[in-house]
Design a protein around this motif. Structure first.
Motif, short mmCIF file in Angstrom:
data_model
loop_
_atom_site.label_atom_id
_atom_site.label_comp_id
_atom_site.label_asym_id
_atom_site.label_seq_id
_atom_site.Cartn_x
_atom_site.Cartn_y
_atom_site.Cartn_z
N ASN A 242 6.57 7.83 2.21
CA ASN A 242 6.38 9.28 2.18
C ASN A 242 5.29 9.68 1.18
N TYR A 243 5.13 10.98 0.97
CA TYR A 243 4.05 11.46 0.12
C TYR A 243 4.26 11.04 -1.34
N GLU A 244 5.50 11.04 -1.77
CA GLU A 244 5.81 10.64 -3.15
C GLU A 244 5.41 9.18 -3.38
N ARG A 250 -1.19 5.48 -5.36
CA ARG A 250 -2.53 5.93 -5.75
C ARG A 250 -2.71 5.85 -7.27
N ALA A 251 -1.67 6.25 -8.00
CA ALA A 251 -1.72 6.16 -9.46
C ALA A 251 -1.85 4.73 -9.92
N LEU A 252 -1.10 3.83 -9.26
CA LEU A 252 -1.17 2.40 -9.60
C LEU A 252 -2.57 1.84 -9.32
N ASN A 253 -3.14 2.21 -8.16
CA ASN A 253 -4.47 1.73 -7.80
C ASN A 253 -5.53 2.19 -8.80
#
Length: 257
Positions: A242-244, A250-253
């Motif tokens: 899901n979006y969460e 994305r934060a990890l990347n």
């Protein structure tokens, strides 16, 4: 069901997509995300054939029906809200229109010499209408409009007298009643109150086709989708979840980079 194969698209001097690829399969409910101007609406328009990619191709399986809800609802007037929604019901709406035309022809004195042929055709079309469960169409249209917050009076009133926000709901209702194999929804949560939003969420949970949607209401999107496609720098990147989950990935990347 739909495959985007190495598509490139340029708008003026701006590159929107650069050899981007993605796929949309049955049962997937995908959130399309990216900054304003990234190309989300352009992607919708290419899938519907309103625009063409400069390079690459968009492949849609044979026989797949696609319904597209956008913020540009066009002119609406002269029909009731129910009639407007029913017009979007695909094949059954076309059969209903022919049935109404034949009923008018049977009552037309000037066509009495063709009455036998008209009656024969009416029987054929009526049988097709019954096969498509057409007589339940009005009830289903009213059920959708009720879910989107319409009163009975508004359903039967002239759609042309409704505000822009209510016309948006009518346009959304057309796509929901149609129940196409693939639903493209560009900001469907706009103009909806909380009750209508909850109803729409439940409707989409029971929808068995493929869904591709955008929404500024990420909490709504988070509850509906099971996959994210991100548009970033002309590329399409898929995230299962899901979006969460997408936000976490994305934060990890970004941290790793």
């Amino acid at each position: 069901m739909i495959r985007l194969d190495n598509i490139s698209k340029q708008n003026g001097k701006r590159l929107i997509f650069i050899e981007a690829s993605a796929a949309l399969q049955k049962g997937e409910k995908i959130g399309l995300v990216g900054p304003n101007g990234a190309g989300k609406t352009t992607l919708f328009r290419m899938i519907t054939g309103e625009e063409e990619p400069d390079e690459g191709q968009i492949l849609i399986d044979r026989g797949i029906s696609v319904g597209f809800f956008s913020q540009d609802v066009g002119e609406m007037a002269g029909h009731s809200a129910v009639a407007e929604v029913m017009e979007g019901a695909g094949a059954v709406a076309e059969v209903a229109a022919e049935l109404a035309s034949l009923e008018a022809a049977m009552a037309d004195p000037e066509q009495m010499d063709q009455l036998d042929a008209i009656i024969e055709r009416f029987g054929t079309v009526q049988a097709r209408f019954e096969d498509l469960d057409g007589y339940a169409l009005d009830g289903r249209a009213r059920e959708v409009l009720d879910g989107l917050g319409f009163s009975q009076e508004m359903m039967d009133g002239d759609v042309g007298k409704l505000s822009g926000g209510w016309k948006m709901r009518v346009a959304l209702g057309r796509i929901l009643l149609m129940r196409p194999d693939v639903m493209l929804l560009d900001e469907p949560s706009n103009h909806l109150d909380l009750e209508s939003l909850i109803w729409l969420e439940q409707f989409l949970a029971g929808y068995e086709g493929a869904l591709l949607m955008t929404s500024h209401d990420w909490e709504f999107m988070n509850r509906v989708i099971n996959k994210v496609i991100e548009i970033d720098g002309g590329n399409l990147t898929s995230f299962t979840g899901n979006y969460e989950f997408y936000e976490q990935q994305r934060a990890l990347n970004e941290k790793h980079q």
